[in-house]
Design an enzyme around this catalytic site. Sequence first.
Site, PDB file in Angstrom:
ATOM      1  N   GLU A   1      -4.915   0.145  -7.793  1.00  0.00           N
ATOM      2  CA  GLU A   1      -3.832   1.001  -8.271  1.00  0.00           C
ATOM      3  C   GLU A   1      -2.786   0.094  -8.921  1.00  0.00           C
ATOM      4  OE1 GLU A   1      -3.203   4.880  -5.577  1.00  0.00           O
ATOM      5  OE2 GLU A   1      -2.921   3.028  -4.455  1.00  0.00           O
TER       6      GLU A   1
ATOM      7  N   ASN B   1      -2.975   6.285  -0.501  1.00  0.00           N
ATOM      8  CA  ASN B   1      -2.512   6.504   0.868  1.00  0.00           C
ATOM      9  C   ASN B   1      -1.761   7.809   1.046  1.00  0.00           C
ATOM     10  OD1 ASN B   1      -3.571   4.359   2.375  1.00  0.00           O
ATOM     11  ND2 ASN B   1      -2.151   2.953   1.400  1.00  0.00           N
TER      12      ASN B   1
ATOM     13  N   SER C   1       0.810  -1.216   0.000  1.00  0.00           N
ATOM     14  CA  SER C   1       0.000   0.000   0.000  1.00  0.00           C
ATOM     15  C   SER C   1       0.843   1.266   0.000  1.00  0.00           C
ATOM     16  CB  SER C   1      -0.911   0.008   1.233  1.00  0.00           C
ATOM     17  OG  SER C   1      -0.139  -0.077   2.425  1.00  0.00           O
TER      18      SER C   1
ATOM     19  N   HIS D   1      -2.234  -2.653  -6.067  1.00  0.00           N
ATOM     20  CA  HIS D   1      -2.729  -2.267  -4.748  1.00  0.00           C
ATOM     21  C   HIS D   1      -4.255  -2.326  -4.742  1.00  0.00           C
ATOM     22  CE1 HIS D   1      -3.370   0.995  -1.487  1.00  0.00           C
ATOM     23  NE2 HIS D   1      -3.433  -0.226  -0.971  1.00  0.00           N
TER      24      HIS D   1
END
Length: 282
Positions: free
Chosen positions: A152, A190, A119, A140
């Site tokens: 992702e 993130n 992540s 991800h």
Amino acid sequence: MNIQTIMVVGAGQMGSGIAQVAAASGMKVLLHDTTSEMLNKGLISINSQLHRQVEKGKITADRKAEILSHIHSAEFLEQAEQADLVIEAISENMALKALLFHRLDSLCQPATILATNTSSLPISEIAAVTRRPSHVIGMHFMNPVPIMPLVEVIRGLETSQIVFDEIYQLSEKLGKIPVEVNDFPGFVSNRILMPMINEAIFTVFEGVASAESVDKVMKLGMNHPMGPLELADFIGLDTCLSIMEILYDGFKDPKYRPCPLLRKYVKAGRLGRKSGHGFYVY
């Protein structure tokens, strides 16, 4: 390459979710973990998720049985030799991931693609421990994997266009919406989400408002389905801290400094839902 067999390494919440989604798309899935206990826990989780879908009328019992028939326990990592694609979903720890990718590189066929569900960690650094950096890529997935549509897709410096295209198309086959992202700490999701959670924790730390009030403001005022502190508990406060430290280390920018209250909770074992206590009691 025509990807038919996927090994998922790590049968935790993310790994079991990835295995379930891949099996639902008709892929042969080899699910592996370091212990039979963890592996069985992951299989039970998949069975429970599918059982709930049957109860809600979303799938039939026959469909559930069909999905489960595509998932095979892989007791040994050496079974990665059978896979066209290996997706790693272990702890967010660079040393552990580097060790695993180095070993997978020696076990897998030369054409096998190695993907990481990290992540926040750099794809290029993970790829560097292998002899096939062109075949290493980031995938991800979002949690919970069977529900959240986003993946992702992150290129490393050496990731080939062919491998990128293959994984992008596979993500669509899995029923996901892939988004191309470059290899920077935290990627997009993130890098934006975790500072928001960290700022929410600072708001509690500085006495601006209670956790309940912060979450209520974000849900009612910003139309978020879940408040940032409730979400932090769901993700795991240890995971949030780890990602903030990766952002802080990667950018050397004080705006990514983890809140002292986050560190305090993690050191005290208040990790959120998984420990029964975080910003809320479960």
